[in-house]
Design a protein around this motif. Sequence first.
Motif, PDB file in Angstrom:
ATOM      1  N   ARG A  10       0.816  -1.143  -0.004  1.00  0.00           N
ATOM      2  CA  ARG A  10      -0.048  -0.156   0.159  1.00  0.00           C
ATOM      3  C   ARG A  10       0.848   1.134   0.051  1.00  0.00           C
ATOM      4  O   ARG A  10       0.564   2.261  -0.539  1.00  0.00           O
ATOM      5  CB  ARG A  10      -1.015  -0.053   0.864  1.00  0.00           C
ATOM      6  CG  ARG A  10      -1.810  -0.929   1.009  1.00  0.00           C
ATOM      7  CD  ARG A  10      -3.000  -0.648  -0.054  1.00  0.00           C
ATOM      8  NE  ARG A  10      -3.925   0.240   0.174  1.00  0.00           N
ATOM      9  CZ  ARG A  10      -4.995   0.456   0.960  1.00  0.00           C
ATOM     10  NH1 ARG A  10      -5.508  -1.060   1.384  1.00  0.00           N
ATOM     11  NH2 ARG A  10      -5.928   1.229   1.215  1.00  0.00           N
ATOM     12  N   GLY A  13       1.967   1.608  -3.354  1.00  0.00           N
ATOM     13  CA  GLY A  13       0.823   2.148  -4.357  1.00  0.00           C
ATOM     14  C   GLY A  13       0.571   3.707  -4.184  1.00  0.00           C
ATOM     15  O   GLY A  13       0.456   4.515  -4.927  1.00  0.00           O
ATOM     16  N   ALA A  48       5.974  -3.493  -7.910  1.00  0.00           N
ATOM     17  CA  ALA A  48       4.501  -2.940  -7.913  1.00  0.00           C
ATOM     18  C   ALA A  48       4.399  -2.059  -9.168  1.00  0.00           C
ATOM     19  O   ALA A  48       5.432  -0.916  -9.302  1.00  0.00           O
ATOM     20  CB  ALA A  48       4.312  -2.242  -6.733  1.00  0.00           C
ATOM     21  N   THR A  50       2.035   0.301 -11.914  1.00  0.00           N
ATOM     22  CA  THR A  50       0.574   0.703 -12.019  1.00  0.00           C
ATOM     23  C   THR A  50      -0.201   0.089 -12.860  1.00  0.00           C
ATOM     24  O   THR A  50       0.189  -0.597 -13.826  1.00  0.00           O
ATOM     25  CB  THR A  50       0.636   2.419 -12.549  1.00  0.00           C
ATOM     26  OG1 THR A  50       1.600   2.333 -13.662  1.00  0.00           O
ATOM     27  CG2 THR A  50       1.320   3.214 -11.469  1.00  0.00           C
ATOM     28  N   ASP A  61      -3.856   4.217  -3.895  1.00  0.00           N
ATOM     29  CA  ASP A  61      -2.864   3.554  -3.291  1.00  0.00           C
ATOM     30  C   ASP A  61      -3.135   1.879  -3.651  1.00  0.00           C
ATOM     31  O   ASP A  61      -2.321   1.038  -3.455  1.00  0.00           O
ATOM     32  CB  ASP A  61      -2.378   3.461  -1.918  1.00  0.00           C
ATOM     33  CG  ASP A  61      -3.689   3.367  -0.907  1.00  0.00           C
ATOM     34  OD1 ASP A  61      -4.827   3.023  -1.475  1.00  0.00           O
ATOM     35  OD2 ASP A  61      -3.472   3.344   0.301  1.00  0.00           O
ATOM     36  N   THR A  62      -4.110   1.671  -4.222  1.00  0.00           N
ATOM     37  CA  THR A  62      -4.685   0.310  -4.464  1.00  0.00           C
ATOM     38  C   THR A  62      -4.467  -0.220  -6.242  1.00  0.00           C
ATOM     39  O   THR A  62      -4.722  -1.223  -6.401  1.00  0.00           O
ATOM     40  CB  THR A  62      -6.028  -0.218  -4.062  1.00  0.00           C
ATOM     41  OG1 THR A  62      -6.979   0.734  -4.632  1.00  0.00           O
ATOM     42  CG2 THR A  62      -6.135   0.201  -2.619  1.00  0.00           C
ATOM     43  N   ILE A  64      -2.361  -0.655  -8.131  1.00  0.00           N
ATOM     44  CA  ILE A  64      -0.950  -1.137  -8.703  1.00  0.00           C
ATOM     45  C   ILE A  64      -1.228  -2.781  -8.687  1.00  0.00           C
ATOM     46  O   ILE A  64      -2.114  -3.563  -8.414  1.00  0.00           O
ATOM     47  CB  ILE A  64       0.187  -0.995  -7.711  1.00  0.00           C
ATOM     48  CG1 ILE A  64      -0.276  -1.534  -6.342  1.00  0.00           C
ATOM     49  CG2 ILE A  64       0.417   0.446  -7.653  1.00  0.00           C
ATOM     50  CD1 ILE A  64       0.922  -1.401  -5.125  1.00  0.00           C
TER      51      ILE A  64
END
Length: 210
Positions: A10, A13, A48, A50, A61-62, A64
């Motif tokens: 997170r 992200g 991580a 996008t 933040d989620t 990814i």
Amino acid sequence: MSALETVRIREAGATLAAEAARFSGYGWMRGTSGNLSLVLDRDPLVLAVTASGLDKSELTDTDIVLIDGDGVSIDGDDPRPPSAEAGLHAHIAARTGAGAVFHVHAFDAVIAGHRWPGGIELRDMEMLKGIGHSAHDETVWIPVIENDQDMTVEADHFDRVYVPATAEVPEVPVLIVANHGMYAWGADAAEARRHLEIAEWLVRFTVATR
């Protein structure tokens, strides 16, 4: 997945969402274009990146996807596809040791790649210090590679032009893909951002004055 791993993901992200919003504000990630990544683990390589198809000015933040060293999603419970260029992100991270890889569609970088397919020559510019090179008496080349939809082909193109750092000469942490956009990388998000912003300024100046 442990609570600690969830927090790390997170946080990654949130970092990528903030950087995407910044670059969208510059006009470098219009609509769903461009993609950003952070290395979460090195052995084995996990990034991580996008998620594909999202407006880069509105990421959370989620937004990814976790990928492996081949650019393939590693979370079987996540149906979202990673960016189409995820494989090149992973390759650059593995080849250079970078902790962050940023790809944007800055307009002048696309013009420069079209105008100078053999690479963009830079010299005697104070801003060269921002990508680790001397402001005077050193010729620096930003390499340009052909665009291809196959990221294994793009990885081969990258390997042909990438020059690792030596004790005498730092690497050039920037790449332009012809008719597509610019990549920059660094040890972390802050360094990748600095390299990207400095290189874009240098390219923009070159396009405007030659």
